[in-house]
Design a protein around this motif. Structure first.
Motif, mmCIF file in Angstrom:
data_model
loop_
_atom_site.group_PDB
_atom_site.id
_atom_site.type_symbol
_atom_site.label_atom_id
_atom_site.label_comp_id
_atom_site.label_asym_id
_atom_site.label_seq_id
_atom_site.Cartn_x
_atom_site.Cartn_y
_atom_site.Cartn_z
ATOM 1 N N MET A 1 0.846 -1.178 0.000
ATOM 2 C CA MET A 1 0.000 0.000 0.000
ATOM 3 C C MET A 1 0.891 1.240 0.000
ATOM 4 N N GLU A 2 0.504 2.188 -0.797
ATOM 5 C CA GLU A 2 1.251 3.433 -0.865
ATOM 6 C C GLU A 2 0.742 4.420 0.177
ATOM 7 N N THR A 3 1.584 5.351 0.543
ATOM 8 C CA THR A 3 1.259 6.329 1.575
ATOM 9 C C THR A 3 0.015 7.140 1.214
ATOM 10 N N LEU A 4 -0.104 7.550 -0.040
ATOM 11 C CA LEU A 4 -1.252 8.347 -0.462
ATOM 12 C C LEU A 4 -2.558 7.573 -0.294
ATOM 13 N N ASN A 5 -2.541 6.291 -0.655
ATOM 14 C CA ASN A 5 -3.723 5.450 -0.493
ATOM 15 C C ASN A 5 -4.075 5.284 0.988
ATOM 16 N N ALA A 6 -3.068 5.049 1.823
ATOM 17 C CA ALA A 6 -3.307 4.912 3.267
ATOM 18 C C ALA A 6 -3.892 6.200 3.833
ATOM 19 N N ALA A 7 -3.375 7.338 3.389
ATOM 20 C CA ALA A 7 -3.882 8.628 3.874
ATOM 21 C C ALA A 7 -5.342 8.816 3.483
ATOM 22 N N GLU A 8 -5.714 8.395 2.279
ATOM 23 C CA GLU A 8 -7.094 8.503 1.826
ATOM 24 C C GLU A 8 -8.025 7.632 2.679
ATOM 25 N N LEU A 9 -7.585 6.412 2.990
ATOM 26 C CA LEU A 9 -8.385 5.513 3.826
ATOM 27 C C LEU A 9 -8.539 6.072 5.231
ATOM 28 N N LEU A 10 -7.447 6.562 5.788
ATOM 29 C CA LEU A 10 -7.497 7.118 7.141
ATOM 30 C C LEU A 10 -8.353 8.377 7.194
ATOM 31 N N ALA A 11 -8.304 9.191 6.138
ATOM 32 C CA ALA A 11 -9.145 10.387 6.081
ATOM 33 C C ALA A 11 -10.629 10.002 6.066
ATOM 34 N N ALA A 12 -10.957 8.944 5.330
ATOM 35 C CA ALA A 12 -12.348 8.483 5.287
ATOM 36 C C ALA A 12 -12.812 8.028 6.668
ATOM 37 N N LEU A 13 -11.931 7.372 7.396
ATOM 38 C CA LEU A 13 -12.275 6.896 8.739
ATOM 39 C C LEU A 13 -12.180 7.996 9.792
ATOM 40 N N GLY A 14 -11.688 9.165 9.382
ATOM 41 C CA GLY A 14 -11.507 10.280 10.308
ATOM 42 C C GLY A 14 -12.794 11.020 10.646
ATOM 43 N N HIS A 15 -13.910 10.586 10.117
ATOM 44 C CA HIS A 15 -15.202 11.189 10.435
ATOM 45 C C HIS A 15 -15.955 10.237 11.362
ATOM 46 N N GLU A 16 -16.538 10.774 12.402
ATOM 47 C CA GLU A 16 -17.193 9.955 13.436
ATOM 48 C C GLU A 16 -18.250 9.010 12.862
ATOM 49 N N SER A 17 -19.082 9.495 11.969
ATOM 50 C CA SER A 17 -20.144 8.636 11.414
ATOM 51 C C SER A 17 -19.581 7.543 10.526
ATOM 52 N N ARG A 18 -18.593 7.891 9.685
ATOM 53 C CA ARG A 18 -18.006 6.864 8.812
ATOM 54 C C ARG A 18 -17.264 5.808 9.624
#
Length: 120
Positions: A1-18
């Motif tokens: 996994m590349e850093t950019l992809n990991a950052a995108e996944l973590l950003a998606a999980l960074g919202h309480e509802s998601r």
């Protein structure tokens, strides 16, 4: 996994509802849940739920499959596994340093469920 992809996944999980949706689907197992059940359990209105489900699907953390009039959602365990592996690779010079993660033993649980549900 590349850093950019990991950052995108973590950003998606960074919202309480998601994050709540994703954790609920992880707990539900490979069977997953339909959208209305997710909304009921988390108390999310339909439009809000749809927005968050779409975001999680777009980044690859969940998948949705249509079943007649409903969409059934489940966690993408492979993506979750890759993200966890990315976050913990080279951790502590290869020493076991994550006792809470080790005690979960989630990989073994997922593989045993998958192997029992797949035809031989």
């Amino acid at each position: 996994m590349e850093t950019l992809n990991a950052a995108e996944l973590l950003a998606a999980l960074g919202h309480e509802s998601r994050l709540a949706i994703f954790r609920l689907l992880v707990e539900a197992g490979p069977e997953g849940l339909n959208a209305s059940a997710i909304g009921e359990k988390l108390g999310l209105p339909g439009a809000t739920l749809s927005f968050h489900l779409s975001h999680l699907s777009r980044v690859g953390l969940i998948k949705g499959e249509r079943e007649s009039r409903f969409i059934h959602y489940s966690a993408e365990y492979e993506t979750m596994d890759e993200l966890i592996a990315f976050l913990t690779s080279n951790c502590c010079h290869g020493e076991a340093c994550l006792p809470k993660t080790a005690s979960c033993n989630t990989l073994t649980k997922r593989r045993s469920k998958t192997s029992t549900s797949e035809p031989s």
